[in-house]
Design an enzyme around this catalytic site. Structure first.
Site, PDB file in Angstrom:
ATOM      1  N   HIS A 101       0.845  -1.201   0.000  1.00 45.81           N
ATOM      2  CA  HIS A 101       0.000   0.000   0.000  1.00 45.81           C
ATOM      3  C   HIS A 101       0.875   1.243   0.000  1.00 45.81           C
ATOM      4  O   HIS A 101       1.935   1.270   0.599  1.00 45.81           O
ATOM      5  CB  HIS A 101      -0.951   0.029   1.204  1.00 45.81           C
ATOM      6  CG  HIS A 101      -0.282  -0.214   2.520  1.00 45.81           C
ATOM      7  ND1 HIS A 101       0.086  -1.465   2.947  1.00 45.81           N
ATOM      8  CD2 HIS A 101       0.085   0.642   3.503  1.00 45.81           C
ATOM      9  CE1 HIS A 101       0.641  -1.389   4.143  1.00 45.81           C
ATOM     10  NE2 HIS A 101       0.683  -0.117   4.503  1.00 45.81           N
ATOM     11  N   HIS A 103       0.809   5.096   1.140  1.00 49.30           N
ATOM     12  CA  HIS A 103       0.121   6.123   1.927  1.00 49.30           C
ATOM     13  C   HIS A 103       0.189   7.441   1.170  1.00 49.30           C
ATOM     14  O   HIS A 103       1.263   7.834   0.692  1.00 49.30           O
ATOM     15  CB  HIS A 103       0.830   6.340   3.269  1.00 49.30           C
ATOM     16  CG  HIS A 103       0.802   5.180   4.205  1.00 49.30           C
ATOM     17  ND1 HIS A 103      -0.125   5.066   5.211  1.00 49.30           N
ATOM     18  CD2 HIS A 103       1.594   4.088   4.300  1.00 49.30           C
ATOM     19  CE1 HIS A 103       0.109   3.951   5.896  1.00 49.30           C
ATOM     20  NE2 HIS A 103       1.147   3.335   5.368  1.00 49.30           N
TER      21      HIS A 103
HETATM   22  P1  5GP Z   1       1.482   0.313   7.442  1.00 51.17           P
HETATM   23  O1  5GP Z   1       2.050   0.607   8.808  1.00 51.17           O
HETATM   24  O2  5GP Z   1       1.321  -1.164   7.216  1.00 51.17           O
HETATM   25  O3  5GP Z   1       2.258   0.994   6.354  1.00 51.17           O
HETATM   26  O4  5GP Z   1       0.048   0.982   7.415  1.00 51.17           O
HETATM   27  C1  5GP Z   1      -1.149   0.293   7.450  1.00 51.17           C
HETATM   28  C2  5GP Z   1      -2.266   1.314   7.452  1.00 51.17           C
HETATM   29  O5  5GP Z   1      -3.481   0.639   7.245  1.00 51.17           O
HETATM   30  C3  5GP Z   1      -2.398   2.077   8.773  1.00 51.17           C
HETATM   31  O6  5GP Z   1      -2.229   3.472   8.528  1.00 51.17           O
HETATM   32  C4  5GP Z   1      -3.790   1.723   9.265  1.00 51.17           C
HETATM   33  O7  5GP Z   1      -4.452   2.801   9.863  1.00 51.17           O
HETATM   34  C5  5GP Z   1      -4.494   1.275   7.990  1.00 51.17           C
HETATM   35  N1  5GP Z   1      -5.535   0.288   8.206  1.00 51.17           N
HETATM   36  C6  5GP Z   1      -5.414  -0.875   8.918  1.00 51.17           C
HETATM   37  N2  5GP Z   1      -6.578  -1.552   8.895  1.00 51.17           N
HETATM   38  C7  5GP Z   1      -7.450  -0.820   8.148  1.00 51.17           C
HETATM   39  C8  5GP Z   1      -8.818  -1.013   7.762  1.00 51.17           C
HETATM   40  O8  5GP Z   1      -9.467  -1.998   8.103  1.00 51.17           O
HETATM   41  N3  5GP Z   1      -9.379  -0.040   6.998  1.00 51.17           N
HETATM   42  C9  5GP Z   1      -8.687   1.059   6.585  1.00 51.17           C
HETATM   43  N4  5GP Z   1      -9.333   1.955   5.829  1.00 51.17           N
HETATM   44  N5  5GP Z   1      -7.395   1.271   6.925  1.00 51.17           N
HETATM   45  C10 5GP Z   1      -6.775   0.347   7.699  1.00 51.17           C
END
Ligand code: 5GP
Ligand code: ZN
Length: 139
Positions: A101, A103
């Site tokens: 993903h 951001h």
């Molecule tokens: P990472 O730390 O893996 O780069 O970021 C994962 C992101 O996914 C986090 O910012 C978190 O808030 C978001 N996230 C996790 N679970 C969900 C979800 O069920 N729905 C949405 N919309 N975002 C999620």
């Protein structure tokens, strides 16, 4: 294609709701549920890949085709002057969700989102050593 334990695959499948921003054959963009700024969005491939380096070049190109437009639309909708794009790979890089993903984080003057950016310097020769190590893996 998809991973039954993956929360983002469940979002792609419509099993978990999301605030959808954009969708095409390869990509889905939606608002992050834990925003570091209002409008914080995620752009993901519809196919399950854990980290960016797992993605075939064409799949990465398909995913990123929409990044400029989604990033611009998010920033404009939030009345922001700019935005950051962040992409974490691996737990050590603070990747919590194991599905690629990007951001998209809208930025405003004086906002609360700060980087720790410990810019350093190379010892003589080290820069060339590292560049060669990387080049040899791309050859
Ligand atoms: P990472 O730390 O893996 O780069 O970021 C994962 C992101 O996914 C986090 O910012 C978190 O808030 C978001 N996230 C996790 N679970 C969900 C979800 O069920 N729905 C949405 N919309 N975002 C999620
Ligand atoms: Zn997944």
């Amino acid at each position: 294609m998809s991973d039954s334990d993956c929360i983002f695959c469940k979002i792609v499948a419509g099993e978990i709701p999301c605030a959808k921003l954009y969708e095409d054959d390869s990509a889905l963009a939606f608002l992050d549920i834990g925003p570091v700024a209002e409008g914080h969005a995620l752009l993901i491939p519809k196919t399950h890949y854990v980290t960016l380096d797992e993605m075939p070049a064409d799949a990465a190109a398909d995913l990123l085709r929409s990044l400029p437009a989604v990033g611009g639309a998010v920033a404009e909708a939030l009345g922001c002057e700019g935005f950051n794009v962040l992409q974490n790979n691996g737990a050590v890089a603070q990747q919590l969700v194991g599905h690629v993903h990007f951001h998209i984080i809208p930025r405003s003057v004086g906002d609360e989102f700060h980087f720790n950016w410990p810019a350093g310097a190379y010892e003589p020769g080290r820069m060339d050593e590292i560049a060669e190590a990387v080049r040899s893996r791309l050859a």
